[in-house]
Every structure is written in C-alpha cells, then in structure tokens.
Design an enzyme around this catalytic site. Structure first.
Site, PDB file in Angstrom:
ATOM      1  N   THR A  62       1.535  -1.092   0.086  1.00  0.00           N
ATOM      2  CA  THR A  62      -0.160   0.491  -0.160  1.00  0.00           C
ATOM      3  C   THR A  62       0.775   0.948  -0.068  1.00  0.00           C
ATOM      4  O   THR A  62       1.736   1.061   0.596  1.00  0.00           O
ATOM      5  CB  THR A  62      -0.317  -0.118   1.184  1.00  0.00           C
ATOM      6  OG1 THR A  62       0.215   0.306   2.365  1.00  0.00           O
ATOM      7  CG2 THR A  62      -1.767  -1.128   0.988  1.00  0.00           C
ATOM      8  N   GLU A 122      -5.420  -4.372  -0.723  1.00  0.00           N
ATOM      9  CA  GLU A 122      -5.884  -5.107   0.206  1.00  0.00           C
ATOM     10  C   GLU A 122      -6.992  -6.122  -0.598  1.00  0.00           C
ATOM     11  O   GLU A 122      -7.350  -7.026   0.528  1.00  0.00           O
ATOM     12  CB  GLU A 122      -6.357  -4.120   1.171  1.00  0.00           C
ATOM     13  CG  GLU A 122      -4.613  -4.024   3.001  1.00  0.00           C
ATOM     14  CD  GLU A 122      -5.029  -2.558   2.426  1.00  0.00           C
ATOM     15  OE1 GLU A 122      -5.173  -2.023   1.473  1.00  0.00           O
ATOM     16  OE2 GLU A 122      -4.016  -1.404   3.122  1.00  0.00           O
ATOM     17  N   LYS A 129     -14.636  16.590  11.701  1.00  0.00           N
ATOM     18  CA  LYS A 129     -16.101  16.583  12.109  1.00  0.00           C
ATOM     19  C   LYS A 129     -16.538  18.400  12.994  1.00  0.00           C
ATOM     20  O   LYS A 129     -15.613  19.153  13.271  1.00  0.00           O
ATOM     21  CB  LYS A 129     -15.468  16.258  13.903  1.00  0.00           C
ATOM     22  CG  LYS A 129     -15.628  14.365  13.276  1.00  0.00           C
ATOM     23  CD  LYS A 129     -15.364  13.847  14.826  1.00  0.00           C
ATOM     24  CE  LYS A 129     -16.865  12.391  14.863  1.00  0.00           C
ATOM     25  NZ  LYS A 129     -16.098  11.450  15.520  1.00  0.00           N
ATOM     26  N   TRP A 176     -20.348  15.210  11.185  1.00  0.00           N
ATOM     27  CA  TRP A 176     -19.573  14.781  10.007  1.00  0.00           C
ATOM     28  C   TRP A 176     -19.214  15.563   8.167  1.00  0.00           C
ATOM     29  O   TRP A 176     -21.088  14.781   8.052  1.00  0.00           O
ATOM     30  CB  TRP A 176     -19.391  12.692   9.570  1.00  0.00           C
ATOM     31  CG  TRP A 176     -18.618  12.160  10.116  1.00  0.00           C
ATOM     32  CD1 TRP A 176     -18.102  12.802  11.178  1.00  0.00           C
ATOM     33  CD2 TRP A 176     -18.448  10.911  10.358  1.00  0.00           C
ATOM     34  NE1 TRP A 176     -17.353  11.457  11.978  1.00  0.00           N
ATOM     35  CE2 TRP A 176     -17.582  10.456  11.618  1.00  0.00           C
ATOM     36  CE3 TRP A 176     -19.312   9.504   9.860  1.00  0.00           C
ATOM     37  CZ2 TRP A 176     -17.023   9.185  12.487  1.00  0.00           C
ATOM     38  CZ3 TRP A 176     -18.452   8.285   9.726  1.00  0.00           C
ATOM     39  CH2 TRP A 176     -17.757   8.328  11.390  1.00  0.00           C
TER      40      TRP A 176
HETATM   41  P1  ADP Z   1      -3.127   3.175  -2.235  1.00  0.00           P
HETATM   42  O1  ADP Z   1      -4.067   3.143  -0.614  1.00  0.00           O
HETATM   43  O2  ADP Z   1      -1.786   2.529  -2.260  1.00  0.00           O
HETATM   44  O3  ADP Z   1      -3.188   4.608  -2.697  1.00  0.00           O
HETATM   45  P2  ADP Z   1      -5.470   1.990  -2.912  1.00  0.00           P
HETATM   46  O4  ADP Z   1      -5.679   1.550  -4.562  1.00  0.00           O
HETATM   47  O5  ADP Z   1      -5.281   0.521  -2.384  1.00  0.00           O
HETATM   48  O6  ADP Z   1      -4.222   2.829  -2.920  1.00  0.00           O
HETATM   49  O7  ADP Z   1      -5.858   2.797  -2.386  1.00  0.00           O
HETATM   50  C1  ADP Z   1      -8.060   2.137  -1.864  1.00  0.00           C
HETATM   51  C2  ADP Z   1      -8.194   3.419  -1.413  1.00  0.00           C
HETATM   52  O8  ADP Z   1      -8.589   4.252  -2.406  1.00  0.00           O
HETATM   53  C3  ADP Z   1      -9.836   3.143  -0.822  1.00  0.00           C
HETATM   54  O9  ADP Z   1      -9.611   2.993   0.535  1.00  0.00           O
HETATM   55  C4  ADP Z   1     -10.546   4.294  -1.181  1.00  0.00           C
HETATM   56  O10 ADP Z   1     -10.152   5.151   0.033  1.00  0.00           O
HETATM   57  C5  ADP Z   1     -10.116   5.135  -2.906  1.00  0.00           C
HETATM   58  N1  ADP Z   1     -11.139   3.927  -3.386  1.00  0.00           N
HETATM   59  C6  ADP Z   1     -10.737   3.780  -4.285  1.00  0.00           C
HETATM   60  N2  ADP Z   1     -12.208   3.895  -5.257  1.00  0.00           N
HETATM   61  C7  ADP Z   1     -12.853   4.751  -5.263  1.00  0.00           C
HETATM   62  C8  ADP Z   1     -13.278   4.994  -5.829  1.00  0.00           C
HETATM   63  N3  ADP Z   1     -14.126   4.316  -6.759  1.00  0.00           N
HETATM   64  N4  ADP Z   1     -13.782   6.253  -5.220  1.00  0.00           N
HETATM   65  C9  ADP Z   1     -13.620   5.949  -4.073  1.00  0.00           C
HETATM   66  N5  ADP Z   1     -12.191   6.569  -3.391  1.00  0.00           N
HETATM   67  C10 ADP Z   1     -11.841   5.030  -4.363  1.00  0.00           C
END
Ligand code: ADP
Length: 544
Positions: free
Chosen positions: A188, A333, A442, A447
C-alpha cells in the site's frame, strides 16, 4: 453412503492456468504494447505464454526458489505481463513496485520484501543505479529490453531480458504449487507510517479474475478489447491481466505513456471497448478531447476508480462522447475490486438524473465481497443511504494479514477487515464513499464529506481541481477549507465557487474559506495528498 466432501476433482486455482487457457483457446488473440524503446509490439496470448514459461525457466536457472520474491519496476508492457506470469508460474512471488514512490520508500519496500531479483524498464536505469547499493537482498538485475538497447555504460551488473530467456524452453512445465501459496505482492502506498505488503495467493487472484469478468463487474469477454491505463503496480492493474487471460480478451498496454494524445490514439487505433484508470487521467483526456474535437472511436465503457469520479466527468463522457461510465471501488488489500457501479434492472428504469446520482456512488458489492457499515462502537448501521460509518469487508480475495504480520491482527472477531473508508449504503445496495476515516471533517460533532464537496466544486466553470480539508475552528472544532487550482487562463473567485456550491450541498457544509493554489499534490497512486495539504495549511485561522 454419505461422504464428508463432494466428489469433484481437486484442481488447484493457479494463476498460470489462466494464461494456459488463453494460449490454448484464444492463442491468436492480440496483446498490443507500446514499449520503452518507443516501439509498438503486437504479440498474442500463445507467444506471451511461451515466453512466460521461458522467464520461469530463467529464474530457476538463476537459483530462485519457491516463495522467493521477484520484483518488477516496470510499466504496462507485454514483457511485464510475461514476467509476472513467469515469476508466479515457477512458484515465486511477483512483487510489483510502484516507481512513483519516493526513493526511500522503494528501498524500504524492496528490503522488507527481501526481493531476490529485480526486473526493470529502461526508464529506470538511472534510478536503479542509484538505489542498488542500498538494496540488501537483490542478487540479479534484469533489464526488460533486447541486446540492441542495453546501456553501454552502467554501474550495474545486468542481465538482458531477451538474452536471458532466449535459451529456455517455451514448453517447460510450470511449477505445481498449492492454490493457497503466494503468487503476488503489492505494498500500500503508506500515506501514514511505512507501506505494508499484501501477499496475494494464487487462489485469490483466480477467484478475483472470475469475479472481474462478470457482466455486472468489468464485463470482460473474448470480444472485449481492454486497455488498462491503470498500471500493473497499482493493485495488479485492478486484476485486468488475469481477467483478460481468463476469457481471451485482446489486451492493449501503453508502456510508459500516460499522455492523453497517446491514450486517445490507442483507443481509436486498436478499437478499444473497455478502459480503466484513475480520475486524473480522465480529467486530462476530457480536456484533450475538448481542445482537439476528437472522439473515442468504438469505446463502450470507461471504468473509474482509485478516487471518486466527479459528476461532471461522468456526464461529459456519457453525454458528449456516448461512453458508459462506471465507478469501481476497491483497494490493494482487496485484490483490488470490491464494488462496481453498473446499473441494476430497477435503476435502468429511473429518470436520467437519478441514474446519474447512482453513478456517482461507488456501486454494489461483487459476489465474493461482503460489505458492512458500523459506527465507532462497532454497531451495524442501517443500509438507508443516510447513515455513514466505517466500511468493513470480508471475502476470499480480502487480506487476512499483512506481509510478515505487520500491523498485527487486522481482522475483528468475525473476520471483518476495516477498509479505513467511511461510507453509506443505500437500500438498493449502492455504496458511496464519503471519506477516508483519517480525512473526515468533524464539525460540531457531525461529519462533512470532503469528497462530495470536492466533486461538486470540480464542476464549477474555471476550476481545474478542488480539494477540501478540515481546519481548526474555535466553535465547531473543525470546518472545511476549500483549496482550488484554476484552469489555465481562467478567472474564478471564491464567491463564484461558493455560489456554485449553493443548493448543491447542505448549507452547513459550505466551506468557511477558499484558497487558490498553483497545484494540488498527489500520491503515488494519483490521490489528493491530504496530509501534505494539512501540513501546508496547519495553523490556518478561521473567524469564529
Ligand atoms: P493506495 O492506498 O496505495 O493509494 P489503493 O488503491 O489501495 O491505493 O487505495 C484504496 C483507497 O482508494 C480506498 O480505500 C478508497 O479510499 C480509495 N478509492 C478507491 N476507489 C475509489 C472510488 N471509486 N471512489 C472513491 N475512493 C476510492
């Protein structure tokens, strides 16, 4: 007589079975790739499978053992696809490293993973020369090119990819491993703390490939021409190189090119029907199309994920270019797909405006992914589209623990994994991300969704990009600050943007201040880097 098990065969779900299937049943189906040497290579599943077997043989010859990590620092190309199938196919673990990470993070990741071999593209020769003295476990460096393009002078002891695999047998058998054995590794991006590794199993990747191909998911079939602009180092190109092999789709890859003219040209030239990328790519594409008056040929569907796609982007693709837009949500993940925004039977009958409202959400769960919303005390929240809470997931392609046990036990007593996202789920099952839990604002105990404000503000004329962060407020604890990058040559004021938001968001969500900046920082996976913005605006004072 009753038996404990059904009486079917035990056929381990190995990833190399995907490419074998593609080679046997769809052998001539093309893989088109731009390369770092500036070429356009046309190959097919049969050749890629044969060369992947040669990679497996070469790795055995280099002494790589089952379970060893073999890293790649590479763009989307046919050689990268061959390498990752070859690595997993000889029982090693294909570790895709994101080259956009800071150098220290790449070093940390490669040492933490104990990578034994590093495959890398020509683009990264200088970078690897610099990093090599700090890479503690890498024994072999393989440059993904041919003899003609090998550098004349380098401090590295290099293998030339084409020479390395040339003597190997294209029919040599794969290494049989348990379906639960590791096949891939991805870290990640670690916006807080060190990056953590997610080690995918063969089984998780194969099940995910079945899931990805489903009609309501990516809808990939043998007639599909799929172009994953999203890189293989960003959560396995969202699983596309596995899914495409499962059905024998044509695969298009852009190598080191992410510029809109090249992407648009490939889409038209190769008759692409499905393409996938993060919103920043599509933002650039819309601006390019607007400026050139170009079109998107036979493109049917754009899948947008990684961050939320703003409404104006969805509208522009659908209304101006006649292309269906679909959100995908997931994370490293989760191998990574969790939800897809395709319309349900009932949604198909709704008025256009309501369909667009649904398309702005991140979509419905894929079979294989369970979703649950909980409040801060862990109590389940209703699926009413209003209550927002922490989004938990469970399923056969969801992480059980991080590589080497980093972070300890990450599942709750019932096996749920906390995604770190805050979301709503509506009665139709459409999930909407409102924030990452660490970015939530917040205000007076309630929120505010920074993502929703960003996405609406991004549609205001003259605005190129918008970000929202919470800043300290004497009465309400936190209030939203809107940060704007103007389009080139545009003159847009704070009052214009705030006026644009009026009526589109709840009044109390209206940002207390607007700041204009030259650029908004992004992470290595194209997300707005909120931590950097919070640092930059630390101590920002708002009137009571
Ligand atoms: P990294 O954390 O390494 O930047 P990831 O692709 O694993 O890459 O990131 C996952 C996160 O990206 C998700 O938990 C979410 O917050 C965000 N995310 C992924 N797809 C979307 C989406 N379609 N819309 C909004 N947020 C998204």
């Amino acid at each position: 007589m009753t038996t404990k098990h059904g009486t079917m065969q035990d056929w381990p779900l190995n990833v190399w079975k995907l490419i074998d299937h593609a080679a046997i049943n769809h052998g001539d189906r093309e893989i088109v790739s731009l390369t770092c040497e500036g070429h356009e290579v046309r190959t097919d599943w049969r050749q890629v499978q044969g060369r992947a077997r040669k990679v497996a043989g070469a790795l055995r010859r280099l002494g790589v053992q089952q379970g060893d990590r073999v890293a790649t620092l590479a763009w989307n190309t046919h050689r990268h696809v061959e390498s990752w199938y070859g690595i997993s196919g000889m029982g090693a673990v294909a570790h895709t490293i994101n080259p956009r990470l800071f150098e220290d993070q790449i070093v940390y990741i490669a040492n933490h993973a104990e990578d034994a071999v590093l495959f890398f593209d020509l683009t990264f020769v200088k970078l690897v020369e610099k990093l090599a003295p700090r890479l503690e476990t890498v024994r072999h460096y393989v440059l993904l090119t041919d003899r003609e393009h090998m550098p004349e002078e380098t401090s590295l002891t290099l293998h030339c990819y084409e020479d390395l695999i040339a003597p190997e047998d294209a029919d040599a058998p794969w290494t049989e491993v348990d379906e639960n054995a590791p096949s891939g590794l991805c870290y990640t991006s670690g916006t807080t703390g060190n990056p953590k590794g997610v080690q995918y199993s063969h089984r998780a990747n194969v099940l995910h490939a079945y899931g990805a191909c489903m009609g309501d998911v990516l809808d990939i079939r043998s007639t599909t021409v799929v172009f994953p602009v999203v890189p293989m180092y960003h959560a396995n190109s969202w699983g596309v190189p596995y899914a495409a092999a499962a059905v024998g789709a044509k695969l298009v890859m852009a190598g080191p090119n992410f510029d809109p003219p090249t992407i648009a040209k490939l889409i038209r030239q190769e008759s692409v029907t499905l393409t996938l990328a993060v919103p920043t790519i599509w933002l650039g594409m819309l601006q390019h199309l607007e400026a050139t008056g170009g079109d998107l040929g036979t493109l049917q569907r754009v899948v947008i994920g990684g961050s939320a796609a703003p409404r104006f982007m969805i509208e522009a693709f659908e209304e101006t270019y006649g292309v269906d837009v679909c959100h995908a949500w997931g994370m490293t993940e989760m191998t990574p797909l969790g939800t897809l925004g395709s319309l349900s039977a009932e949604a198909m009958t709704l008025p256009r405006d309501q369909q667009l409202d649904l398309k702005c959400k991140q979509g419905r769960a894929i079979f294989g992914v369970e979703l649950k919303l909980v409040d801060d005390e862990g109590r389940e929240l209703p699926r009413d589209g209003v209550a927002f809470g922490r989004l938990l997931v469970r399923g056969p392609w969801i992480v059980g623990s991080y590589f080497k046990g980093d972070g300890g036990n990450i599942l709750d007593a019932e096996g749920w994994f906390d995604t770190g996202d805050v979301a709503t789920i509506d009665p139709r099952g459409y999930m909407q991300i409102t924030d990452r839990s660490k970015d939530v604002i917040k205000s007076g105990g309630e929120w505010i969704s920074s993502i929703e404000i960003e996405n609406i503000a991004g549609g205001c004329p003259g605005v190129a990009e918008a970000a929202v962060i919470g800043v300290a407020h004497p009465k309400w604890d936190e209030r939203p600050l809107l940060i704007i990058v103007k389009k080139e040559g545009a003159s847009v004021s704070a009052a214009d943007v705030l006026g644009y938001l009026e009526g589109k968001i709840a009044k109390w969500w209206t940002p207390d201040a607007v700041e204009f900046v030259e650029a908004i920082p992004h992470t290595a996976t194209g997300k707005i880097q909120k931590t950097a913005l919070r640092e930059r605006f630390a101590g920002y004072t708002l009137a009571a």
